[in-house]
Write an enzyme that holds these catalytic residues in place. Structure first.
Site, mmCIF file in Angstrom:
data_model
loop_
_atom_site.group_PDB
_atom_site.id
_atom_site.type_symbol
_atom_site.label_atom_id
_atom_site.label_comp_id
_atom_site.label_asym_id
_atom_site.label_seq_id
_atom_site.Cartn_x
_atom_site.Cartn_y
_atom_site.Cartn_z
ATOM 1 N N ALA A 116 -8.528 24.353 91.757
ATOM 2 C CA ALA A 116 -9.730 24.939 92.373
ATOM 3 C C ALA A 116 -10.440 23.956 93.298
ATOM 4 O O ALA A 116 -11.023 24.353 94.302
ATOM 5 C CB ALA A 116 -10.682 25.418 91.289
ATOM 6 N N THR A 117 -10.375 22.670 92.977
ATOM 7 C CA THR A 117 -11.028 21.681 93.847
ATOM 8 C C THR A 117 -10.427 21.763 95.244
ATOM 9 O O THR A 117 -11.145 21.826 96.247
ATOM 10 C CB THR A 117 -10.859 20.262 93.263
ATOM 11 O OG1 THR A 117 -11.537 20.216 92.005
ATOM 12 C CG2 THR A 117 -11.425 19.193 94.187
ATOM 13 N N ASN B 11 -19.847 27.174 85.114
ATOM 14 C CA ASN B 11 -19.054 26.470 84.101
ATOM 15 C C ASN B 11 -19.886 25.854 82.987
ATOM 16 O O ASN B 11 -19.407 25.664 81.883
ATOM 17 C CB ASN B 11 -18.182 25.389 84.762
ATOM 18 C CG ASN B 11 -18.915 24.597 85.817
ATOM 19 O OD1 ASN B 11 -19.565 25.155 86.697
ATOM 20 N ND2 ASN B 11 -18.826 23.291 85.746
ATOM 21 N N SER C 229 -8.335 27.719 89.185
ATOM 22 C CA SER C 229 -7.340 26.790 88.636
ATOM 23 C C SER C 229 -6.639 27.462 87.474
ATOM 24 O O SER C 229 -7.293 28.102 86.640
ATOM 25 C CB SER C 229 -8.039 25.552 88.057
ATOM 26 O OG SER C 229 -8.269 24.592 89.032
ATOM 27 N N ALA C 230 -5.325 27.251 87.350
ATOM 28 C CA ALA C 230 -4.578 27.908 86.270
ATOM 29 C C ALA C 230 -4.972 27.398 84.874
ATOM 30 O O ALA C 230 -4.904 28.140 83.898
ATOM 31 C CB ALA C 230 -3.085 27.699 86.489
ATOM 32 N N HIS C 231 -5.404 26.135 84.802
ATOM 33 C CA HIS C 231 -5.631 25.571 83.455
ATOM 34 C C HIS C 231 -6.823 26.165 82.723
ATOM 35 O O HIS C 231 -6.962 25.991 81.515
ATOM 36 C CB HIS C 231 -5.713 24.040 83.506
ATOM 37 C CG HIS C 231 -6.905 23.468 84.200
ATOM 38 N ND1 HIS C 231 -7.992 22.984 83.511
ATOM 39 C CD2 HIS C 231 -7.183 23.275 85.507
ATOM 40 C CE1 HIS C 231 -8.872 22.495 84.379
ATOM 41 N NE2 HIS C 231 -8.402 22.669 85.601
ATOM 42 N N THR D 207 5.618 19.903 99.015
ATOM 43 C CA THR D 207 6.626 20.590 98.209
ATOM 44 C C THR D 207 5.964 21.436 97.126
ATOM 45 O O THR D 207 5.088 20.954 96.393
ATOM 46 C CB THR D 207 7.567 19.552 97.549
ATOM 47 O OG1 THR D 207 8.174 18.805 98.593
ATOM 48 C CG2 THR D 207 8.622 20.205 96.686
ATOM 49 N N CYS E 19 -16.313 16.984 84.838
ATOM 50 C CA CYS E 19 -16.175 16.276 86.115
ATOM 51 C C CYS E 19 -17.323 15.313 86.353
ATOM 52 O O CYS E 19 -17.219 14.398 87.145
ATOM 53 C CB CYS E 19 -16.126 17.284 87.263
ATOM 54 S SG CYS E 19 -15.032 18.640 86.921
HETATM 55 N N1 PMP Z 1 -14.991 25.250 89.948
HETATM 56 C C1 PMP Z 1 -15.427 25.463 88.706
HETATM 57 C C2 PMP Z 1 -16.437 26.521 88.459
HETATM 58 C C3 PMP Z 1 -14.912 24.701 87.651
HETATM 59 O O1 PMP Z 1 -15.357 24.915 86.407
HETATM 60 C C4 PMP Z 1 -13.948 23.700 87.914
HETATM 61 C C5 PMP Z 1 -13.391 22.845 86.803
HETATM 62 N N2 PMP Z 1 -14.360 22.290 85.970
HETATM 63 C C6 PMP Z 1 -13.542 23.519 89.240
HETATM 64 C C7 PMP Z 1 -14.074 24.309 90.233
HETATM 65 C C8 PMP Z 1 -12.525 22.481 89.611
HETATM 66 O O2 PMP Z 1 -11.291 22.742 89.027
HETATM 67 P P1 PMP Z 1 -10.123 21.656 89.054
HETATM 68 O O3 PMP Z 1 -10.726 20.409 88.473
HETATM 69 O O4 PMP Z 1 -9.045 22.240 88.226
HETATM 70 O O5 PMP Z 1 -9.744 21.461 90.488
#
Ligand code: PMP
Length: 382
Positions: free
Chosen positions: A71-72, A152, A200-202, A242, A329
Site C-alpha cells: 500500500a505504501t 488503522n 496491501s495483501a498482508h 520483475t 510504522c
Molecule cells: N495505509 C494504511 C491505512 C495502513 O494501515 C498501512 C499499513 N499500516 C499502509 C497504508 C501501508 O501498508 P504497507 O506498510 O504494507 O505498505
C-alpha cells in the site's frame, strides 16, 4: 504464548495461502514476462489468475489491477504519479485528511514542498471526517482528493462512499486507501466511486511485500497516473520490476478466500468484540473508546483505560497478549499518536490508549482469557 492482537499492523498469513505460494515457488519458477519458453507462460498464467481474483473481490476489470510492493507504494504511485498531469493542466491542489497513513500524508507533504497546494481536513472527536468539509474545499484547480476508508488506529469508517458519489460531478480524481477495509468490508468497498484504490495483501492474511493499486478506467482510459520508478514495462510500465510471482499468487489467493469468507469473518470478529465489551463493562475500570463505535469496524478497538499508562500496560501484559498503542510504522517514536491528536483527544488520554485488533482466525476463548488478564493488570496499575 502471547495472543496476537495486532492484526491492523499485519495479519498472519492464511495457511492455505502459504501452501499455495510454496507450490508456486516450487513449480512456477519462470519470469512472468519471459516470452521464449513455457516457464514464462506458466508464471504469466499464475499472475493473471491472481489478477482475476483481485478483480473479482473488488468487482473491477482485470486490466484495472496493478501489482505493487504494498500500500505504501500504491499510495505513492497514485499521488506522485499525477505530478506530470497536474503540471500540464495547472491542477495542483490536493485535499486529504490528517488521519491518513504516513504513506499518503508524507507523499502529499513532499508535493507541497514542490509547489502543490494542500488542504488537510481533520476529524472531530468521533474520528470521522466530514464529507461536506472535504467537498467544500474542492476548487477549479483541485487535482485529487485522497481519503482512507478505515483508519488503522481507530477502526473508524470514513464517509468515502458519499465523497466519491459527490466528486463524480466534479472533474477531480479520488484516491482511497482501503488497506484496512479490503477483504473485510467487501460490499462497502465495491460501492465506492473511486478512481484509484490502494491496499496491501498482508492485512487480509496474504503475504507481506505485495500490494495492489486499482486504477479505474473512465471512457476506456486509465487515470493520468505515470510511473514513479523507471525500469521495465511490467504492469504496463506503471510499476516496473520483475513480478514476484509467488507473492502475487498469494495476494490473489487471499482475495479469493476473503471473497468466499468475508461474511463469516465479519460475524466472527464482531462476536469477539461483543465479548470484549462485556468484559470491559463488568470491570471496575474507568474507560472509554476513542472514536464513535457506531462507525467502527468489528475487528478493532481503540481503548483508553483512564489513569493507566499504555506503555506500562503493554509491557506488563506482553506475555498474555500483544497489542499496540498506535501504528507500527510510527511506533518507534514515543510521540503521542497523531491520529488521536487530530481527533482532539488530550495527551494524557492518548498516553492511556491501546489499540486491539483481531481477525478471522483469532481464537475467541484465548482472546477473552488474555483480555481478562490485561484488565486485571490494568486494575493493579491504578
Ligand atoms: N495505509 C494504511 C491505512 C495502513 O494501515 C498501512 C499499513 N499500516 C499502509 C497504508 C501501508 O501498508 P504497507 O506498510 O504494507 O505498505
Amino acid at each position: 504464548m502471547s495472543v496476537y492482537l495486532d492484526y491492523n499492523a499485519t495479519a498472519p498469513i492464511d495457511e492455505r495461502v502459504l501452501d499455495f505460494m510454496i507450490d508456486v515457488y516450487k513449480n512456477d519458477i519462470g519470469n512472468a514476462d519471459s516470452r521464449t519458453h513455457n516457464f514464462g507462460e506458466k508464471a504469466r498464467n499464475v499472475v493473471e489468475t491472481a489478477r482475476k481474483q483481485v478483480a473479482s473481490l473488488l468487482q473491477v476489470n482485470s486490466d484495472e489491477v496493478f501489482f505493487t510492493s504494498g500500500a505504501t507504494e500504491s499510495n505513492n504511485i497514485a499521488i506522485q504519479g499525477l505530478r506530470e498531469y497536474a503540471e500540464k493542466n495547472n491542477k495542483k491542489h490536493i485535499i486529504t485528511t490528517s488521519i491518513e497513513h504516513k504513506a499518503v500524508l508524507e507523499t502529499v507533504k513532499h508535493l507541497e514542498k514542490e509547489g502543490f497546494e494542500v488542504d488537510i481536513v481533520s476529524p472531530d472527536i468521533s474520528g470521522r471526517i466530514s464529507a461536506e468539509e472535504i467537498l467544500t474545499k474542492v476548487k477549479d484547480n483541485t487535482l485529487l482528493v485522497s481519503v482512507m476508508h478505515v483508519n488503522n488506529e481507530t477502526g473508524i469508517i470514513q464517509p468515502v462512499e458519499e465523497i466519491g458519489e459527490k466528486l463524480q460531478e466534479r472533474n477531480v480524481l479520488f484516491h482511497v486507501d482501503a488497506t484496512q477495509s479490503c477483504g473485510k468490508l467487501v460490499e462497502e468497498v465495491r460501492k465506492i466511486k473511486y478512481n484509484m484504490l490502494s491496499f496491501s495483501a498482508h492485512k487480509l492474511m496474504g503475504p507481506q511485500g505485495i500490494g495492489v493499486l486499482i486504477l479505474r478506467k473512465k471512457a476506456y482510459k486509465l487515470p493520468p497516473v505515470k510511473n514513479i520508478l523507471y525500469g521495465g514495462q511490467q504492469e504496463h510500465g506503471i510499476r516496473p520490476g520483475t513480478i514476484p510471482v509467488a507473492l502475487v499468487a498469494g495476494c490473489g489467493k487471499a482475495c479469493e478466500i476473503a471473497q468466499n469468507e468475508y461474511k463469516r469473518n465479519y460475524e466472527h470478529t464482531q462476536a469477539i468484540k461483543i465479548e470484549i465489551l462485556k468484559l470491559l463493562k463488568d470491570s471496575d475500570l474507568q474507560y472509554h473508546f476513542n472514536g464513535d463505535q457506531e462507525f467502527c469496524v468489528p475487528s478493532t478497538l481503540n481503548l483508553c483505560i483512564e489513569g493507566v499508562s499504555s506503555e506500562a500496560l503493554m509491557i506488563s501484559t506482553k506475555q498474555f497478549c500483544s497489542v499496540s498503542n498506535g501504528s507500527a510504522c510510527t511506533s518507534k517514536s514515543y510521540a503521542p499518536s497523531y491520529v488521536l491528536m487530530a481527533m482532539g483527544i488530550a495527551e494524557e488520554e492518548i498516553e492511556s490508549s491501546i489499540r486491539i485488533s483481531w481477525g478471522p482466525d483469532t481464537d475467541k476463548e484465548e482472546t477473552l482469557c488474555s483480555f481478562k488478564e490485561l484488565l486485571c493488570i490494568a486494575k493493579q496499575m491504578k
